[in-house]
Structures are given as C-alpha cells and as structure tokens.
Design a protein around this motif. Structure first.
Motif, PDB file in Angstrom:
ATOM      1  N   ASP A 119       1.007  -1.295  -0.051  1.00  0.00           N
ATOM      2  CA  ASP A 119      -0.149   0.025   0.011  1.00  0.00           C
ATOM      3  C   ASP A 119       0.871   1.299  -0.020  1.00  0.00           C
ATOM      4  O   ASP A 119       1.630   1.338   0.808  1.00  0.00           O
ATOM      5  CB  ASP A 119      -0.946  -0.054   1.240  1.00  0.00           C
ATOM      6  CG  ASP A 119      -1.820   1.035   1.317  1.00  0.00           C
ATOM      7  OD1 ASP A 119      -1.922   2.074   0.742  1.00  0.00           O
ATOM      8  OD2 ASP A 119      -2.949   0.956   2.069  1.00  0.00           O
TER       9      ASP A 119
ATOM     10  N   ALA B 119      -2.662  -6.806   7.542  1.00  0.00           N
ATOM     11  CA  ALA B 119      -3.672  -5.738   7.571  1.00  0.00           C
ATOM     12  C   ALA B 119      -4.264  -5.618   9.065  1.00  0.00           C
ATOM     13  O   ALA B 119      -3.975  -6.019   9.984  1.00  0.00           O
ATOM     14  CB  ALA B 119      -4.559  -6.233   6.493  1.00  0.00           C
TER      15      ALA B 119
ATOM     16  N   PRO C 219      -5.644  -3.071  -3.814  1.00  0.00           N
ATOM     17  CA  PRO C 219      -4.672  -4.099  -3.529  1.00  0.00           C
ATOM     18  C   PRO C 219      -5.209  -5.336  -4.161  1.00  0.00           C
ATOM     19  O   PRO C 219      -4.446  -5.926  -4.851  1.00  0.00           O
ATOM     20  CB  PRO C 219      -4.650  -4.412  -1.967  1.00  0.00           C
ATOM     21  CG  PRO C 219      -5.878  -3.640  -1.493  1.00  0.00           C
ATOM     22  CD  PRO C 219      -6.322  -2.454  -2.311  1.00  0.00           C
TER      23      PRO C 219
ATOM     24  N   TYR D  95       0.186  -9.094   1.037  1.00  0.00           N
ATOM     25  CA  TYR D  95      -0.569  -8.005   1.143  1.00  0.00           C
ATOM     26  C   TYR D  95      -0.260  -7.084   2.238  1.00  0.00           C
ATOM     27  O   TYR D  95      -0.614  -7.680   3.448  1.00  0.00           O
ATOM     28  CB  TYR D  95      -1.970  -7.930   0.848  1.00  0.00           C
ATOM     29  CG  TYR D  95      -2.509  -8.759  -0.170  1.00  0.00           C
ATOM     30  CD1 TYR D  95      -3.085  -8.012  -1.624  1.00  0.00           C
ATOM     31  CD2 TYR D  95      -2.560 -10.150  -0.490  1.00  0.00           C
ATOM     32  CE1 TYR D  95      -3.437  -8.573  -2.507  1.00  0.00           C
ATOM     33  CE2 TYR D  95      -2.927 -10.738  -1.367  1.00  0.00           C
ATOM     34  CZ  TYR D  95      -3.637 -10.002  -2.720  1.00  0.00           C
ATOM     35  OH  TYR D  95      -3.978 -10.860  -3.606  1.00  0.00           O
TER      36      TYR D  95
ATOM     37  N   SER E 191      -0.625  -0.421  -4.486  1.00  0.00           N
ATOM     38  CA  SER E 191      -2.073  -0.634  -4.615  1.00  0.00           C
ATOM     39  C   SER E 191      -2.739   0.429  -5.214  1.00  0.00           C
ATOM     40  O   SER E 191      -4.001   0.462  -5.266  1.00  0.00           O
ATOM     41  CB  SER E 191      -2.665  -0.286  -2.936  1.00  0.00           C
ATOM     42  OG  SER E 191      -2.030   1.129  -2.591  1.00  0.00           O
TER      43      SER E 191
ATOM     44  N   MET F 151       1.250   5.432   5.296  1.00  0.00           N
ATOM     45  CA  MET F 151       2.097   3.795   5.013  1.00  0.00           C
ATOM     46  C   MET F 151       3.471   3.675   5.255  1.00  0.00           C
ATOM     47  O   MET F 151       4.156   2.715   5.376  1.00  0.00           O
ATOM     48  CB  MET F 151       1.735   3.310   3.987  1.00  0.00           C
ATOM     49  CG  MET F 151       0.201   2.605   3.781  1.00  0.00           C
ATOM     50  SD  MET F 151       0.188   1.191   4.651  1.00  0.00           S
ATOM     51  CE  MET F 151       1.559   0.226   4.310  1.00  0.00           C
TER      52      MET F 151
ATOM     53  N   THR G 100      -1.100  -3.497   3.818  1.00  0.00           N
ATOM     54  CA  THR G 100      -2.369  -2.320   3.708  1.00  0.00           C
ATOM     55  C   THR G 100      -2.951  -2.013   5.041  1.00  0.00           C
ATOM     56  O   THR G 100      -3.112  -3.021   5.872  1.00  0.00           O
ATOM     57  CB  THR G 100      -3.487  -2.564   2.584  1.00  0.00           C
ATOM     58  OG1 THR G 100      -4.216  -1.681   2.556  1.00  0.00           O
ATOM     59  CG2 THR G 100      -4.136  -3.759   2.943  1.00  0.00           C
TER      60      THR G 100
ATOM     61  N   GLU H  46      -7.586   2.718  -2.404  1.00  0.00           N
ATOM     62  CA  GLU H  46      -6.650   1.613  -2.462  1.00  0.00           C
ATOM     63  C   GLU H  46      -7.202   0.284  -3.207  1.00  0.00           C
ATOM     64  O   GLU H  46      -8.332  -0.023  -2.904  1.00  0.00           O
ATOM     65  CB  GLU H  46      -6.045   1.149  -1.026  1.00  0.00           C
ATOM     66  CG  GLU H  46      -4.989   1.949  -0.621  1.00  0.00           C
ATOM     67  CD  GLU H  46      -5.653   2.896   0.567  1.00  0.00           C
ATOM     68  OE1 GLU H  46      -6.926   3.010   0.276  1.00  0.00           O
ATOM     69  OE2 GLU H  46      -4.973   2.970   1.549  1.00  0.00           O
TER      70      GLU H  46
ATOM     71  N   ASP I 257      -9.739  -3.276   1.136  1.00  0.00           N
ATOM     72  CA  ASP I 257      -9.764  -3.084  -0.401  1.00  0.00           C
ATOM     73  C   ASP I 257     -10.767  -2.274  -1.127  1.00  0.00           C
ATOM     74  O   ASP I 257     -11.994  -2.297  -0.475  1.00  0.00           O
ATOM     75  CB  ASP I 257      -9.770  -4.538  -0.960  1.00  0.00           C
ATOM     76  CG  ASP I 257     -10.008  -4.538  -2.446  1.00  0.00           C
ATOM     77  OD1 ASP I 257      -8.903  -4.453  -3.073  1.00  0.00           O
ATOM     78  OD2 ASP I 257     -10.922  -4.852  -3.084  1.00  0.00           O
TER      79      ASP I 257
END
Length: 529
Positions: A52, A305, A173, A209, A91, A57, A211, A171, A215
């Motif tokens: 992300d 996440a 992803p 992933y 992302s 981030m 993030t 985002e 999503d």
C-alpha cells in the motif's frame, strides 16, 4: 490437569475450515497438530509483495524493509536452496475515469512490477539492468547463488520496496495483483506485458498484501469515485474513502448507512441498484488467483492488515462519516478490513494467513510468513511438542496419522488419500551420524509401493517442536530415491502436548509431563521458566 486449558484442533475443526470435500484420516488422535506437506520436490516460488503506497503507510514500509532479512532467512535455510522471483506492486490503480486528490493519474501504477530505485540502499544494491522488473535469487549449480542484482538480496528488495506514501487513497490491492498477473497462466506472457516472465507455471505463487485500509477495488468504468458528488445528501456522499466501506459492505445484511455508531456482522456485499457504484466481488479475485495454477494448492496468500472488526462509524474534521480504526499500534492505526478477511477465507487454511498490521513492528509477520512458505517448499516441521504414546519405552514414540494425498479433480478440490504406516525399524541414532547421514539410510521395509514415515530430530530447523516428519519411499530399480506423483501432499496429524504458562496450565498426562517437569503433577505459579 486440574487447571489445564486444552488446545484441541480436532478432525471436525480441520474439516470446518475447508470448503472442499476431504477424507480425513481414520483413527486420528483426539488432540492433534494438523499439517500438510508437499512431497514432490519443487523449490521454485514466485513471491509478489503488494505494498500500500497511500498516505500514512511510511512506518509500515520502513518496518517491512527492516525485517525482510528475517523473511529470507528461513528460505535460505531450506535443505534445497530455493529458486525465487521476488516482485513488488503498489495498491495504486487510480480511481476509474476520475482524478480526485491523490489519484491524479488514471490507472495509477497499472499493476506494473516496481523497478524504479527509491530506497536508501540503492547505491549498493539494485537490478543489473533497467529492463528487469523483479529480483531473481536461485542456485547457480555449484553451491552458490545466481542473481540479477548487485549487493545483498535484502538491500535490493529495500531499494524497490520504498514505494512512498503518495499513491491513490482509494486503494485497490486485490485488483492491482490481478492486473499484475492477469493472463500470466500461459507461456505467452501477461496482459501487463512489462511483467512477463515473473510468473512461472511450475512455481509456487505467494502473494503478500501489506495495507492499513480495506480493499476498494472497483471496475475500471466505476462511477463510485465521481468527483462531482461531494455532499452528505448526494447518492455517493462526500468524496472520502468512506465510500469504499459504504458501497462495498453489508452489515447485518443491510446497507451500512452514514449515521454514527457501531456496525456488526459486516461482510462484503452491496444492495445499491447501480452496478457501477459497487466494488468488484471478492470471489472474483480468489478465482483468478487460483486459476493461475492447475493445482490451486500452489497458491499461497497472506495479509498484513487490520482485523475485520470492530467496525465503528464516526465523523471526520468536516463532519463527514468516517470509518474508525479497528486497531492501533506503534506504527499507526488501521481501518477494519472485511473484504481482505473474506478474500483470505477463500483459500484453504494452510494456504493463507493473517497478521495484524498494528503489531509493534513487522518482524513476527515476516518470520511467520516465511516459515509457512518454507514448509510449503520443503520443511516438514511439526508445530507442537509431540506426545509420547509409550513413555515407558526408550526414545520418543509419536502418535501420528500420516496419509499421502493426491488430487482427483483440482477444480472441484477433491482428493484421494492413502494411509502411510510408521517405519518399524530404527536404523541409526542421529547423534552418532554427524552431518545428517542418518537421514540417508533407508528403512528396511520402505519401497516406492509401500513408503513409511519417521520423525527426525532437528532443533535448528524446527525450534518449536524440534522434529521434522519425513517419509522414506525406498529405492527404485534404478537405485535412486523415487519421487511420488506430482501434486502429492502428506497430511499429518500428530497428538501434541499443550501448555499455557500464562495460566499455569500444563498437560501432565503420561507422555507429556516430561516437557515441563517442574510443573507436574501439580502446577505452581512460575513453575515453568
């Protein structure tokens, strides 16, 4: 055992976490530590990191780069050196045909593997040519490593994993990974032609992933990001990322709405009459990734996440509805991610994992994911102390059920199982065979037609339980060690011993008490140090 807290992972639980038909082992131990190990040598893995690159981030990205060596070490320690492709995507896929703030480029990074040097390690470690878009790390045939980059693999990864925090705030992803790999199941290459060569048909695929928001993948023609709708009274509401939650989820089977308060039982879905306001169904992304391989078990996914709950709606500084974090940690806060949770649930339990992004750092996440990948690629570590079913006899007598699993129909996820008996003869003491030569000695009854299993003490490779479980398949007519059919997996269930030192709870039953002698037969506070 008066205060014992049992951790029971029974056969019923094993079935519940899979949507596929499965024949479970007969005579399975009551309390087991289930594992599934690939039995066909395949040291190839294509590892894709989805990072992300939206605002906030940066701390997570720094921690990812810092602990990437912890990710690589279990893979480097494999008995057979792995053959890896390591790629990075962001992302950022833009916001459809619109260009709201932070999404100035239509299409964003378009799922292209990142090869622009951005990190502070790039002077010493970088791809050899500007045409390469992923790192190659594989055996060179003479005991060394062949690469397409300068310097150490961790520094080269850090060079390209510094993707920044200026990407689109909506985002995508799941869609970004789909865009990166779409069409790559054929030898002709990928629809995103810059990525051709990254994905190999015969290699495992691992997608990780990272993030701190859920999503928000929408079709390219979506109107969800319409910049002309900005008020609370408009259909889409204010131009904030709350749209992703409102039009991407149902809570208690109803639209989440915009009022303040708690939401429960939230999961992906949409009742809006306009399809162009909806997010892409999560199941589409699950199917696409699984479809990249003839055998879906060759795909592994992991998400670092936020938990899917709790879900609370508050107000931002402008008085607009705002999704509140479901967790907060030293690296920052993160919003609930029900779509990412639904995505992970689409894969078998041994082919997916979740780690909270609100941990103090990403060290544990990196080590956990790498350990799971190492198991898939060759390590066969048992995950808990093994119960001795005959503690009066010399040595450990494990209580395990082992079966070879072969695929009947990969699409339907149906399998055939064949029981593998325990090896009956101990041929040597590992302590008297320096260098692991004992593993090369064959058990008398083992053959390609009738393999048998045995445990192998290996504290260095398997620190949790101290053992690997291996299958001796004998020697074929050519005098070589035979390989089982491609796609063969060993389904292993071993009775294990469980303790919870924080509760002074220990399994003091015969065969387990020896693991914590100071606490059995009666546990006392602080007895296990």
């Amino acid at each position: 055992m008066r205060h014992l807290v049992w951790l029971v992972i029974g056969v019923t639980a094993l079935c519940a976490c899979n949507t596929r038909p499965i024949t479970v082992p007969r005579e399975a131990p009551v309390s087991v530590d289930p594992k599934i190990f690939n039995q066909t040598l395949n040291n190839r893995a294509d590892i894709l990191f989805m990072i992300d690159n939206s605002a906030s981030m940066e701390p997570m990205q720094i921690s990812l780069r810092q602990y990437f060596p912890n990710f690589m070490q279990p893979l480097k320690d494999l008995p057979t050196m792995p053959d890896l492709h390591i790629g990075i995507v962001t992302s950022d896929l833009g916001a459809g045909a619109f260009t709201p703030p932070s999404c100035a480029t239509i299409g964003g990074d378009q799922g292209m593997l990142q090869n622009t040097p951005k990190g502070d390690t790039c002077t010493s470690a970088h791809l050899n040519t500007t045409g390469d878009r992923f790192l190659v790390y594989k055996p060179d045939g003479s005991g060394g490593v062949q690469t397409n980059f300068t310097g150490d693999v961790a520094d080269a990864f850090a060079c390209y994993a510094a993707v920044g925090a200026n990407g689109c705030g909506f985002e995508h992803p799941l869609a970004s990974v789909r865009r990166a790999l779409e069409g790559c199941e054929t030898d002709a290459g990928c629809k995103q032609t810059t990525n051709t060569g990254f994905l190999r048909k015969d290699a495992y695929l691992a997608v990780i992933y990272l993030t701190n928001e859920d999503d928000c993948s929408a079709p390219h023609d979506s109107t969800l990001f319409d910049v002309t709708q900005t008020s609370l009274s408009s259909v889409l509401g204010p131009m904030t990322s709350y749209r992703c939650f409102e039009f991407g989820n149902l809570c208690n089977d109803a639209d989440p709405g915009r009022q303040q308060g708690q939401r429960t039982s939230c999961e992906p879905g949409n009742k809006d009459p306009s399809p162009q306001h909806q997010l892409t169904p999560v199941d589409d992304f699950v199917a696409q990734l699984k479809g990249l391989k003839a055998d879906p078990t060759m795909v592994y996914v992991s998400a670092i996440a936020a938990p899917a709950a709790p879900v609370n709606v508050g107000l931002d500084a402008q008085g607009y509805p705002d999704l509140q974090p479901s967790c907060t940690g030293p690296m920052g806060s993160a919003d609930p991610a029900p779509r990412m949770a639904k995505f992970l649930a689409g894969f078998d339990a041994d082919r997916s994992s979740f780690t909270s992004i609100c941990a103090p750092d990403l060290r544990a996440a990196m080590e956990k994911i790498a350990t799971e990948l190492a198991r898939i690629l060759g390590q066969q570590c048992l995950g808990a102390p093994l119960k001795d079913k005959d503690p009066e006899s010399a040595g450990l007598q494990p209580d395990c059920v082992v079966e070879d699993r072969t695929t009947i129909d990969a699409t339907a996820s149906t399998y055939d199982y064949k029981r593998v008996p325990a090896c009956q003869e101990v041929v040597c003491d590992p302590a008297t065979a320096p260098g692991g030569q004992c593993k090369k000695v064959r058990h008398a009854e083992a053959s390609p037609e009738t393999p048998c299993w045995f445990i192998w003490p290996d504290q260095a490779t398997c620190p949790q339980a101290g053992y690997q479980i291996l299958i001796d398949r004998g020697i074929d007519e050519a005098g070589t060690n035979p390989q089982p059919p491609p796609g063969t997996f060993a389904v292993v269930q071993c009775s294990s011993c469980v303790a919870d030192p924080s509760q002074d709870s220990y399994d003091c039953s015969p065969g387990c008490a020896g693991y914590w002698p100071g606490c059995c037969p009666e546990a006392q506070p602080g007895c296990f140090q």
